[in-house]
Design a protein around this motif. Structure first.
Motif, mmCIF file in Angstrom:
data_model
loop_
_atom_site.group_PDB
_atom_site.id
_atom_site.type_symbol
_atom_site.label_atom_id
_atom_site.label_comp_id
_atom_site.label_asym_id
_atom_site.label_seq_id
_atom_site.Cartn_x
_atom_site.Cartn_y
_atom_site.Cartn_z
ATOM 1 N N LYS A 115 -13.735 5.181 0.561
ATOM 2 C CA LYS A 115 -13.158 5.029 1.906
ATOM 3 C C LYS A 115 -11.663 4.748 1.846
ATOM 4 C CE LYS A 115 -17.161 3.447 4.493
ATOM 5 N NZ LYS A 115 -17.832 2.256 5.004
ATOM 6 N N THR A 116 -11.275 3.762 1.058
ATOM 7 C CA THR A 116 -9.872 3.338 1.030
ATOM 8 C C THR A 116 -9.023 4.151 0.056
ATOM 9 O OG1 THR A 116 -10.197 1.719 -0.729
ATOM 10 C CG2 THR A 116 -10.559 0.965 1.558
ATOM 11 N N LYS A 117 -9.685 4.824 -0.901
ATOM 12 C CA LYS A 117 -9.001 5.560 -1.979
ATOM 13 C C LYS A 117 -8.148 4.626 -2.843
ATOM 14 C CE LYS A 117 -10.595 9.498 -0.519
ATOM 15 N NZ LYS A 117 -11.969 9.733 -0.845
ATOM 16 N N LYS A 118 -8.519 3.361 -2.871
ATOM 17 C CA LYS A 118 -7.792 2.373 -3.674
ATOM 18 C C LYS A 118 -8.668 1.901 -4.829
ATOM 19 C CE LYS A 118 -4.778 0.955 -0.108
ATOM 20 N NZ LYS A 118 -3.920 0.067 0.492
ATOM 21 N N PRO A 119 -8.024 1.450 -5.916
ATOM 22 C CA PRO A 119 -8.797 0.921 -7.044
ATOM 23 C C PRO A 119 -9.739 -0.187 -6.601
ATOM 24 C CG PRO A 119 -6.491 1.158 -7.651
ATOM 25 C CD PRO A 119 -6.585 1.400 -6.165
ATOM 26 N N THR A 120 -10.910 -0.198 -7.214
ATOM 27 C CA THR A 120 -11.897 -1.228 -6.901
ATOM 28 C C THR A 120 -12.542 -1.716 -8.196
ATOM 29 O OG1 THR A 120 -13.713 -1.779 -5.406
ATOM 30 C CG2 THR A 120 -13.851 0.345 -6.509
ATOM 31 N N LEU A 121 -13.080 -2.905 -8.143
ATOM 32 C CA LEU A 121 -13.635 -3.576 -9.310
ATOM 33 C C LEU A 121 -14.848 -2.841 -9.887
ATOM 34 C CD1 LEU A 121 -13.095 -6.202 -10.912
ATOM 35 C CD2 LEU A 121 -14.815 -7.288 -9.478
#
Length: 136
Positions: A115-121
């Motif tokens: 959804k955010t296209k951001k790095p995630t854990l």
């Protein structure tokens, strides 16, 4: 923890060849990406893949030997290591007849939220299918 390898066989066809009549270097790059994706798909649910994805940060490919028309190859991949949001995946391509390594590749990937296209854990849920964990 020990990585669990994933393998696929492949036979070199004429569409894989370049003007020198050996496998085109771009084909190896495609195969690295395809085996990586196949491993991810084999070990995750559709729901998980809708929620998360991997983006390539960089590739390092070492070409050791050439491969030619009709040769049977084995593509083997595994996750070498991972940190909070990144993982290093290895791919080795070997020739079936003599076991020679054709290509060794190392790719760094970033785990992202779809959804955010951001790095995630990267959680244990994500890595569990890819490693054998030793019991303490």
């Amino acid at each position: 923890m020990t990585p669990i390898p994933f393998q696929r066989d492949l036979t070199v066809t004429s569409k894989h060849l370049d003007e020198q009549n050996h496998v085109n270097n771009l084909e190896y790059m495609k195969w690295v990406l395809e085996i990586s994706e196949a491993h991810w798909v084999a070990e995750t649910s559709i729901a998980l893949r809708k929620k998360y994805a991997w983006f390539v940060l960089d590739h390092y490919i070492q070409y050791r030997h050439q491969a030619f028309l009709g040769e049977a190859l084995v593509l083997t991949t595994w996750i070498e290591n991972y940190s909070k949001v990144k993982s290093e995946r290895r791919v080795h391509i070997t020739r079936k007849t003599d076991g020679k390594t054709i290509v060794e590749a190392r790719t760094n990937w970033c785990f992202i939220d779809q959804k955010t296209k951001k790095p995630t854990l990267i959680t244990q849920e994500i890595v569990k299918p890819y490693f054998e964990f030793e019991s303490a």
